[in-house]
Design a protein around this motif. Structure first.
Motif, PDB file in Angstrom:
ATOM      1  N   THR A 355      -4.341 -13.328  -5.674  1.00  0.00           N
ATOM      2  CA  THR A 355      -4.448 -12.817  -7.046  1.00  0.00           C
ATOM      3  C   THR A 355      -4.761 -11.323  -7.057  1.00  0.00           C
ATOM      4  O   THR A 355      -4.119 -10.544  -7.758  1.00  0.00           O
ATOM      5  N   LEU A 359      -0.702 -10.244  -6.857  1.00  0.00           N
ATOM      6  CA  LEU A 359      -0.445 -10.087  -8.294  1.00  0.00           C
ATOM      7  C   LEU A 359      -0.813  -8.696  -8.791  1.00  0.00           C
ATOM      8  O   LEU A 359      -0.278  -8.220  -9.786  1.00  0.00           O
ATOM      9  N   THR A 403       2.434 -18.053  -9.929  1.00  0.00           N
ATOM     10  CA  THR A 403       1.752 -17.431 -11.084  1.00  0.00           C
ATOM     11  C   THR A 403       0.727 -18.336 -11.769  1.00  0.00           C
ATOM     12  O   THR A 403      -0.163 -17.842 -12.449  1.00  0.00           O
TER      13      THR A 403
END
Ligand SMILES: [Zn+2]
Length: 465
Positions: A355, A359, A403
């Motif tokens: 994350t 991301l 996601t």
């Protein structure tokens, strides 16, 4: 071709590339990688639908402490809860540190740790060996390497626990391990100056004023940097292979990078707590919970460590899992020198690095796999058996959604801990499915493994990438 399981329709992410393919598993091994495996199978394999997901080699956490007697208590995650947490975190292999206590031999330490794992471990494991007295233990090193334990650890602090190594011990260990194809791991902190700073601040007035933040005030970056510098010097002159565990500072990353450029055999890992937490937490409510050793540092250190992962001087991420519950942490009673140091990490390592790293575009998804799965296996002598998706490798696989996020809540986790350093964070990268040697241990985010399945994995020569 006959398969027991086919992982179908996912995107296979390796350190080097991403491809669309199925994975065929038979027994404990990956036996095929390719398109349309389900149509090629002879009889009813279990089909795991990985469409829309990443299929990665399961994580390899090379730094855990399960059921460790430490700081006047015993760390709360053992081989049962700790390896369940690993499975749910997409990790199939952990390496713990066997530590000889008192006059115990290295063999006794291994036997003790094996006893903790026997019948409990749900995923595979190995041990590093802590050298607590080089002169007494050096005669056993060769035998340990022959048993598949080629990595040793020395602590540059912890004199009062009887664990501390001096420069001569490090020099001797690096020389010996160089000749045996082994590697020396070090906990790098500068003990004498650290003790001086602790003594200086260990007063009722200071403790009342600063509380847990004194943990950070007594460990400025130079405490780690000086020790890393010194260990690098011994690696340089001996030509031995050095691995800096739980590196927490940007200064350390600078030193390791420079030494690598000079051709010194030095590697370094960092941990999620140094990448995603910073020392302002010590000043807040329950600040003492966040005490680890070394402690979490500043935002600029985080940035430098992410950069080090990207450019290579930081080769791997590990957890340094050493879980202490609220009740255990409460033993500090306002005295920062008495906080049991450590936190849970196995369940959240991959999600945090995914994350915060992928991301947020600090790492590519391939680099994420490299740092959490492939490089640690290579560096510690487990590759290609672990940390790789290739025919012949152990079928150690994690399947993650790119996601979809889940909220961290310790109440729903496998850890024995009753708090989480990442409580409430929304993270992607949890394992929807995890396999360890062909057996599914997590299915639809639920643990389905069993105690006693995990096995000791002997390791080959570790070392530089
Ligand atoms: Zn540790």
């Amino acid at each position: 071709m006959r398969f027991d399981t086919i992982i179908q329709g996912g995107r296979l992410v390796a350190a080097a590339e991403t491809i669309r393919a199925d994975v065929g598993i038979r027994g404990e091994k990956i036996v095929a990688i390719g398109k349309g495996l389900a149509s090629a199978q002879v009889s009813g394999a279990k089909i795991v639908d990985a469409r829309g997901h990443y299929v990665i080699p399961a994580g390899v956490d090379v730094h855990v402490h399960l059921a460790l007697p430490f700081c006047g208590t015993v760390s709360a995650d053992d081989y049962d809860s700790g390896t369940r947490a690993a499975a749910c975190g997409g990790i199939s292999t952990v390496i713990d540190f066997a530590i000889p206590y008192g006059k115990e031999t290295l063999q006794q330490a291994v036997d003790n740790w094996q006893g903790r794992a026997d019948g409990r471990a749900c995923v595979d494991y190995s041990f590093h060996l802590a050298i607590t007295n080089w002169e007494r233990q050096k005669g056993e090193v060769k035998k340990m390497v022959a048993q598949g334990i080629p990595t040793f650890k020395q602590f540059m602090i912890y004199e009062s626990q009887g664990w501390q190594s001096d420069d001569a011990a490090m020099y001797g260990a690096l020389e010996t391990l160089r000749d045996l194809g082994g590697m020396l791991c070090v906990h790098a902190e500068s003990s004498r100056v650290l003790n001086l700073l602790i003594e200086r601040h260990h007063t009722p007035a200071e403790m009342k004023r600063h509380g847990a933040y004194l943990h950070a005030m007594t460990r400025p970056n130079f405490i780690e940097a000086e020790a890393i510098q010194r260990a690098i010097e011994w690696a340089k002159v001996t030509r031995g292979c050095l691995y800096v565990v739980h590196m927490s500072t940007g200064d350390g990353a600078d030193l390791v990078k420079r030494a690598q450029e000079e051709g010194v055999h030095v590697l370094a890992e960092t941990c999620p707590q140094y990448l995603a937490l910073d020392d302002r937490l010590f000043a807040g409510k329950d600040g003492h919970l966040y005490a680890t050793c070394p402690q979490i540092k500043k935002p600029r250190d985080q940035q430098r460590l992410w950069q080090g992962l990207k450019s290579g001087e930081v080769c791997a991420v590990s957890t340094d899992t050493c879980t202490f519950s609220r009740r255990q942490k409460a033993m500090w009673k306002g005295d920062f020198t008495k906080i049991p140091m450590g936190m849970p990490g196995l369940e959240t390592m991959l999600p945090i690095v995914y994350t915060e790293g992928v991301l947020r575009r600090r790492l590519t998804v391939n680099q994420f796999v490299e740092k959490c799965c492939t490089a640690p296996a290579k560096v510690m002598g487990l590759f290609p058996r672990k940390g790789s998706l290739q025919v012949g490798a152990d079928a150690d696989i994690a399947i993650i959604h790119p996601t979809k996020k889940r909220q961290v809540d310790w109440r729903k986790m496998q850890t024995n801990c009753d708090w989480s350093p990442f409580q409430g964070r929304e993270l992607a990268g949890f394992a929807a499915h995890t396999f360890c040697r062909g057996r599914q241990v997590v299915e639809d985010y639920r643990f389905v493994g069993r105690n006693g399945y995990g096995r000791f994995i002997p390791r080959a020569n570790p070392g530089c990438l």
